[in-house]
Design a protein around this motif. Structure first.
Motif, short mmCIF file in Angstrom:
data_model
loop_
_atom_site.label_atom_id
_atom_site.label_comp_id
_atom_site.label_asym_id
_atom_site.label_seq_id
_atom_site.Cartn_x
_atom_site.Cartn_y
_atom_site.Cartn_z
N ASP A 141 -36.51 36.88 59.78
CA ASP A 141 -36.22 37.24 60.89
C ASP A 141 -37.36 37.58 61.87
O ASP A 141 -37.41 37.15 63.17
N LEU A 142 -38.26 38.52 61.40
CA LEU A 142 -39.61 38.70 61.96
C LEU A 142 -40.56 37.50 62.32
O LEU A 142 -41.04 37.39 63.54
N ARG A 143 -40.59 36.81 61.47
CA ARG A 143 -41.32 35.54 61.58
C ARG A 143 -40.92 34.69 62.66
O ARG A 143 -41.58 34.16 63.55
N ARG A 144 -39.46 34.64 62.47
CA ARG A 144 -39.00 33.52 63.49
C ARG A 144 -38.94 33.97 64.77
O ARG A 144 -39.42 33.09 65.85
N SER A 145 -38.67 35.31 65.10
CA SER A 145 -38.55 35.70 66.65
C SER A 145 -39.84 36.01 67.06
O SER A 145 -40.06 35.63 68.38
N SER A 146 -40.95 36.15 66.40
CA SER A 146 -42.24 36.36 66.76
C SER A 146 -42.88 35.12 67.32
O SER A 146 -43.39 34.92 68.20
N ILE A 147 -42.67 34.08 66.43
CA ILE A 147 -43.11 32.83 66.60
C ILE A 147 -42.43 32.06 67.92
O ILE A 147 -42.93 31.48 68.80
N ILE A 148 -41.01 32.57 68.09
CA ILE A 148 -40.34 32.04 69.26
C ILE A 148 -40.68 32.67 70.36
O ILE A 148 -40.98 31.88 71.35
N LEU A 149 -41.09 33.82 70.61
CA LEU A 149 -41.85 34.77 71.69
C LEU A 149 -43.12 33.89 71.88
O LEU A 149 -43.34 33.76 73.05
#
Length: 311
Positions: free
Chosen positions: A160-168
């Motif tokens: 979830d941290l990987r996904r959210s940071s990359i989307i941001l």
């Protein structure tokens, strides 16, 4: 727990102001359960346009912003969620309160008392929603700080941290296009990571990388890469990774040959990745870089370093 809150927001509009007036003092209660309940209710209200109809937006924003230093991590998470909900409930008011909302999100990401990064995760998710309603001049002063701050999460063990940071990161790149110098270096620094995580074992992270690379493409200064990312990295489309990286390396070496050493060094770092898929992708990436480099640039390649790379 949001269902009754949502129902009250939708059905009890005229009765909300006195309820809110009685709940705001509870935000300062000595009892954590009272602060959590009142924060959750007010945060959910901001998800609905009723706060505009009743002229409640500003007092709710101020009340939740004041919770940034609350001793309860859950209260701080819920407060950030509420501030992010403004993007759904009052999107037309985002720009007016942009500096306040951005400051709260950055403070959330910088919170030192967040061992599991729950607050950072909420801040990144909420910030992505808010950015859709802001202009470059609203974000410019914080752009670099946010990009540097979220970069370590690209390789977090938590998907979830990987996904959210990359989307941001992808959403941030939208603000780099009129002044590419501000953000282009961050895009180049993160390029290898995003390309390797196209092989991430989590489908949600792969989807996020496709989005981020599509968004970053126009800032890379290479029309072929922009077209490739736009055409081949569509959300629903699969890719043949070997052929894709081969073409990416070819165009990178044509447009940015001086990046060779940096690209190789970053890939070497991933030889020790905990994910075998990324270790394999890094080796393939380096192979194609060396394949497409011209003779002069090839002299920069330290073959001993490559041969001795540890897996």
């Amino acid at each position: 727990c949001c269902v009754p809150h949502r129902a009250m927001a939708q059905l009890c509009g005229p009765r909300l102001p006195p309820i809110i007036r009685s709940l705001i003092p509870a935000l300062g209660s000595v009892f954590e359960c009272q602060r959590v309940t009142s924060t959750a209710f007010l945060a959910e209200l901001l998800n609905h346009n009723v706060v505009n109809d009743l002229i409640l937006l500003e007092p709710l924003l101020d009340a939740l912003t004041a919770l940034e230093k609350d001793s309860s991590l859950l209260v701080r998470v819920l407060a950030l969620r509420g501030l992010g909900n403004v993007a759904s409930g009052s999107p037309e008011k985002i720009r007016r309160h942009g500096s306040q909302l951005l400051a709260s999100m950055v403070n959330g990401m910088d919170d030192k008392d967040d061992p599991n990064n729950l607050l950072a995760l909420e801040a990144m998710s909420s910030l992505s929603k808010i950015l859709h309603h802001l202009e470059e001049r609203d974000v410019q002063s914080m752009l670099l700080h946010i990009a540097i701050r979220i970069r370590p999460f690209f390789d977090s063990e938590h998907p979830d941290l990987r996904r959210s940071s990359i989307i941001l990161f992808g959403n941030l790149s939208r603000f780099s296009r009129s002044d590419s110098e501000v953000f282009s270096e961050q895009i180049l620094n993160g390029l290898v990571t995003l390309l390797l995580h196209l092989q991430d074992p989590e489908p949600g992270v792969v989807k996020a990388c496709k989005f981020a690379l599509r968004m970053c493409g126009p800032s890379l200064g290479c029309e072929e890469l922009r077209e490739m990312f736009g055409n081949h990295l569509r959300e629903e489309r699969g890719i043949h990774y070997g052929e894709f990286i081969n073409d990416v390396c070819k165009f990178l070496m044509r447009s940015h040959p001086t990046l060779l050493s940096r690209l190789i060094s970053t890939n070497l770092f991933y030889f020790k990745s905990p994910w075998r898929e990324l270790r394999a992708a890094a080796a393939m990436f380096i192979g194609f870089l060396v394949l497409h480099v011209d003779e002069e640039q090839g002299q920069q390649v330290d073959l001993d370093q490559l041969i001795s790379g540890k897996w």
